[in-house]
Motif scaffolding. Structure first.
Motif, mmCIF file in Angstrom:
data_model
loop_
_atom_site.group_PDB
_atom_site.id
_atom_site.type_symbol
_atom_site.label_atom_id
_atom_site.label_comp_id
_atom_site.label_asym_id
_atom_site.label_seq_id
_atom_site.Cartn_x
_atom_site.Cartn_y
_atom_site.Cartn_z
ATOM 1 N N ASP A 185 76.139 -7.822 -5.676
ATOM 2 C CA ASP A 185 77.273 -7.264 -6.407
ATOM 3 C C ASP A 185 77.828 -8.394 -7.261
ATOM 4 N N ASP A 186 78.729 -8.087 -8.153
ATOM 5 C CA ASP A 186 79.221 -9.091 -9.098
ATOM 6 C C ASP A 186 79.869 -10.291 -8.418
ATOM 7 N N VAL A 187 80.633 -10.036 -7.380
ATOM 8 C CA VAL A 187 81.333 -11.130 -6.689
ATOM 9 C C VAL A 187 80.335 -12.055 -5.994
ATOM 10 N N GLU A 188 79.399 -11.478 -5.249
ATOM 11 C CA GLU A 188 78.412 -12.304 -4.547
ATOM 12 C C GLU A 188 77.516 -13.047 -5.532
ATOM 13 N N THR A 189 77.139 -12.407 -6.623
ATOM 14 C CA THR A 189 76.295 -13.057 -7.625
ATOM 15 C C THR A 189 77.006 -14.256 -8.229
ATOM 16 N N LYS A 190 78.292 -14.114 -8.540
ATOM 17 C CA LYS A 190 79.062 -15.239 -9.082
ATOM 18 C C LYS A 190 79.191 -16.350 -8.055
ATOM 19 N N THR A 191 79.409 -15.975 -6.816
ATOM 20 C CA THR A 191 79.525 -16.975 -5.750
ATOM 21 C C THR A 191 78.226 -17.761 -5.610
ATOM 22 N N VAL A 192 77.116 -17.058 -5.515
ATOM 23 C CA VAL A 192 75.817 -17.715 -5.348
ATOM 24 C C VAL A 192 75.486 -18.552 -6.573
ATOM 25 N N GLN A 193 75.761 -18.059 -7.773
ATOM 26 C CA GLN A 193 75.490 -18.840 -8.979
ATOM 27 C C GLN A 193 76.323 -20.120 -8.993
ATOM 28 N N GLY A 194 77.571 -20.037 -8.571
ATOM 29 C CA GLY A 194 78.416 -21.223 -8.482
ATOM 30 C C GLY A 194 77.865 -22.241 -7.488
ATOM 31 N N LEU A 195 77.366 -21.759 -6.366
ATOM 32 C CA LEU A 195 76.772 -22.651 -5.367
ATOM 33 C C LEU A 195 75.488 -23.288 -5.892
ATOM 34 N N ILE A 196 74.699 -22.521 -6.635
ATOM 35 C CA ILE A 196 73.479 -23.072 -7.238
ATOM 36 C C ILE A 196 73.845 -24.153 -8.245
#
Length: 108
Positions: free
Chosen positions: A17-28
């Motif tokens: 979902d948008d929130v998890e995708t942003k979170t994971v992208q930030g961690l990457i």
């Protein structure tokens, strides 16, 4: 090959979902910076990612995964991450000694 949020989320079976995708992208993104600064001050993230893509991506995935499940890295980084950083650092050092690593403009 660069690590993407969708790829890592798929590997970890994280619902997209948008929130998890942003979170994971930030961690990457954070993991890439940490990997780069753990390995060398002489090369950029883009240079490492291009020349040493397999090891760089493995280190990035490993660290991003650790940070996803434990944002504070309570017990530090994993042994797997440490092992990949040692291998990546060694390859960079050997290539620098041989003069086959980019300095941003030319080979050194």
């Amino acid at each position: 090959m660069a690590v993407t949020a969708s790829e890592l989320m798929n590997e970890l079976h994280i619902d997209t979902d948008d929130v998890e995708t942003k979170t994971v992208q930030g961690l990457i993104d954070s993991a890439k910076e940490i990997v780069t600064h753990s390995v060398t001050d002489d090369l950029t993230t883009e240079q490492l990612e291009t020349k040493y893509s397999k090891l760089f991506d493995l280190a990035t995935k490993n660290l991003a995964t650790s940070m996803y499940y434990d944002r504070e890295l309570t017990n530090g980084t994993s042994k797997g991450f440490q092992m990949v950083i040692v291998h990546l650092s060694t390859k960079v050092a050997i290539d620098m000694k041989k003069g086959s690593v980019y300095d941003g403009n030319n080979e050194i």
